[in-house]
Enzyme design. Structure first.
Site, PDB file in Angstrom:
ATOM      1  N   ASN A   1     -16.795  -6.716 -21.272  1.00 31.81           N
ATOM      2  CA  ASN A   1     -15.410  -6.218 -21.215  1.00 31.81           C
ATOM      3  C   ASN A   1     -15.243  -4.710 -21.254  1.00 31.81           C
ATOM      4  O   ASN A   1     -14.398  -4.165 -20.566  1.00 31.81           O
ATOM      5  CB  ASN A   1     -14.601  -6.816 -22.373  1.00 31.81           C
ATOM      6  CG  ASN A   1     -14.673  -8.321 -22.373  1.00 31.81           C
ATOM      7  OD1 ASN A   1     -14.579  -8.922 -21.312  1.00 31.81           O
ATOM      8  ND2 ASN A   1     -14.869  -8.913 -23.534  1.00 31.81           N
TER       9      ASN A   1
ATOM     10  N   LEU B   1     -22.569  -8.756 -26.337  1.00 29.20           N
ATOM     11  CA  LEU B   1     -22.155  -9.349 -25.070  1.00 29.20           C
ATOM     12  C   LEU B   1     -20.725  -8.956 -24.700  1.00 29.20           C
ATOM     13  O   LEU B   1     -20.409  -8.741 -23.529  1.00 29.20           O
ATOM     14  CB  LEU B   1     -22.281 -10.872 -25.160  1.00 29.20           C
ATOM     15  CG  LEU B   1     -22.397 -11.575 -23.814  1.00 29.20           C
ATOM     16  CD1 LEU B   1     -23.624 -11.117 -23.039  1.00 29.20           C
ATOM     17  CD2 LEU B   1     -22.434 -13.080 -23.997  1.00 29.20           C
ATOM     18  N   CYS B   2     -19.857  -8.833 -25.728  1.00 32.00           N
ATOM     19  CA  CYS B   2     -18.459  -8.514 -25.431  1.00 32.00           C
ATOM     20  C   CYS B   2     -18.351  -7.109 -24.825  1.00 32.00           C
ATOM     21  O   CYS B   2     -17.546  -6.868 -23.926  1.00 32.00           O
ATOM     22  CB  CYS B   2     -17.591  -8.651 -26.676  1.00 32.00           C
ATOM     23  SG  CYS B   2     -18.180  -7.702 -28.051  1.00 32.00           S
ATOM     24  N   THR B   3     -19.189  -6.199 -25.304  1.00 35.17           N
ATOM     25  CA  THR B   3     -19.180  -4.843 -24.736  1.00 35.17           C
ATOM     26  C   THR B   3     -19.641  -4.876 -23.291  1.00 35.17           C
ATOM     27  O   THR B   3     -19.035  -4.284 -22.401  1.00 35.17           O
ATOM     28  CB  THR B   3     -20.129  -3.926 -25.542  1.00 35.17           C
ATOM     29  OG1 THR B   3     -19.755  -3.981 -26.899  1.00 35.17           O
ATOM     30  CG2 THR B   3     -20.096  -2.506 -25.034  1.00 35.17           C
TER      31      THR B   3
END
Ligand SMILES: [Zn+2]
Length: 456
Positions: free
Chosen positions: A228, A223-225
């Site tokens: 962001n 999810l962070c990829t």
């Protein structure tokens, strides 16, 4: 070759006469002459070809991209008695690679059309179709086959047939498998330009369940990829799909990959996001693929994997050569690469270990039944869908939770929030688990972590 086939098709099927046909000359070179690579139990003889045509019964599961190839390969290799199971009907998008189907077949059963095509074209083969789910059949049905070969796109179906063939094994007193109860399972799978073929001898080699971690449930991105640091067009589409859709709720309904308006909305937003991050490659088709988790099918990959599987069926059926040992990876994204290795049979395999497996729990006082179900669904080891749980308390069967039957679900729902201790489940208690992934129940033994319990 084609005139030869027409010639054979025009007359009434006569398997014995067909044995003398020139058509089988290449096979005869393999089956009627001994060679240094033959297995010890191979006897060069004309009977080998006759067994292929009349004695052996092969089941093909799936009549899609791989299934069409498999049926064609096996029929052309001389296998005379084939069955095929498929629950699907033919769609327009299948026709580019599922070559046993024509436009007039749209909406009809894949199994029935594929069987009809082969039966009309190859007079030495009789294909029996089953327009059904594999789960519609029981042990009696599967036990009639000598070899089963799968061309499936579903992990659930693979696990199920694997479990079925393992449940059909008999064990000797010393715990070893009775070899006469083994039905080999040849499994092919493709995903775009990647594929694999494997030979499973239930109880002997590693099984589908032993290597479950080779099939991640779906392609997912951290999810962070996505949020962001997107690098791929897929990251941008996933962002819109997972985050932006819920936030903006453009049509006040959940995202539907079959609704062109929805796909268009996701496409436009994905394009905007991709532009922000200087990422190229967003197409309508890719958006559709990511929303529906579709990986494009590649006809040549299917042909290669099916050929590898059909070759393994032939080797097992005739003993003319050793089987593949036992898992081949194929990849032609960048050049052509194959690698074959034997994945280990896992001692703690839920399907093929033939012993109840431990299920470790830290603290029975704080672990609820719902937590236990989450472990069974989320962990790599189990990957179950909606497990039903029963146990034995004071010699009596007790259903702990079952979501598949409405009134049992209502009766047992309150158990979900109760701790294992409250439910009377002691250290070493037996839990029987059923799930759509498995044809039979598996038995788990609860093991409480001793340190955690003492600390309480
Ligand atoms: Zn296994």
């Amino acid at each position: 070759m084609s005139s030869e086939i027409r010639l054979l098709s025009s007359g009434s099927p006569n398997p014995i006469a067909s044995l003398t046909s020139k058509r089988w000359n290449s096979l005869r070179h393999i089956l009627e002459r001994p060679g240094p690579f033959c297995k010890a139990d191979f006897t060069a003889s004309a009977e080998n070809l006759e067994a292929l045509q009349n004695g052996l019964k092969i089941l093909v599961i799936g009549a899609g991209g791989l299934g069409c190839e498999l049926l064609k390969d096996l029929a052309m290799m001389g296998f005379g008695n084939l069955h095929v199971i498929d629950m699907d009907t033919i769609e327009l998008s299948n026709l580019n690679r599922q070559f046993l189907f024509r436009r007039k077949d749209l909406g009809l059963s894949k199994a029935e059309c594929a069987a009809r095509f082969i039966n009309e074209r190859v007079s030495t083969t009789r294909v029996t179709p089953h327009f059904a789910k594999i789960q519609d059949f029981d042990e009696r049905f599967y036990s009639q086959f000598h070899i089963i070969v799968c061309g499936l796109d579903s992990i659930v179906a693979r696990r199920w047939i694997n479990g079925m063939l393992i449940s059909m094994l008999d064990y000797n007193d010393d715990g070893s498998v009775d070899p006469s109860t083994i039905i080999p399972l040849i499994d092919g799978g493709t995903e775009g330009f990647k594929g694999n073929a494997r030979v499973i001898l239930p109880g002997f080699t590693s099984c589908i369940e032993c290597t479950l971690d080779l099939f991640p449930p779906q392609v997912t991105y951290p999810l962070c990829t996505i949020a962001n640091t997107p690098r791929l067009p897929e990251h941008c589409i996933e962002y819109v799909k997972i985050i932006q859709w819920d936030k903006e709720n453009p049509f006040n309904v959940p995202l539907d990959g079959d609704d062109p308006q929805h796909v268009a909305w996701v496409y436009e937003r994905s394009l905007e996001r991709a532009n922000q991050f200087n990422i190229s490659g967003i197409t309508y088709r890719l958006v559709q693929g990511v929303i529906k988790n579709i990986i494009p099918a590649v006809a040549s990959t299917n042909a290669i994997i099916a050929a590898a599987c059909a070759t393994e069926v032939f080797k097992l059926a005739t003993s003319c050569y050793d089987s593949m040992n036992n898992y081949m990876n194929f990849n032609d994204i960048d050049g052509i690469y194959t690698y074959t290795y034997p994945p280990e049979k896992i001692e703690t395999c839920l399907a093929c270990s033939n012993t109840p497996q431990d299920l470790n729990v830290d603290d029975p006082n704080t672990t609820t039944l719902d937590d236990l179900i989450k472990i069974l669904c989320d962990s790599q080891r189990f990957q179950l869908k909606s497990p039903g749980l029963t146990t034995i308390i004071s010699g009596k069967n007790k259903t702990l939770y079952m979501s598949s039957v409405k009134n049992i679900e209502e009766q047992t729902r309150a158990n979900l929030t109760m701790s294992l201790a409250e439910l009377g489940l002691y250290d070493g208690a037996t839990i029987m688990v059923s799930d759509i992934n498995m044809p039979t129940t598996i038995t788990l033994i609860l093991k409480y972590h001793p340190n955690e319990v003492e600390m309480k």
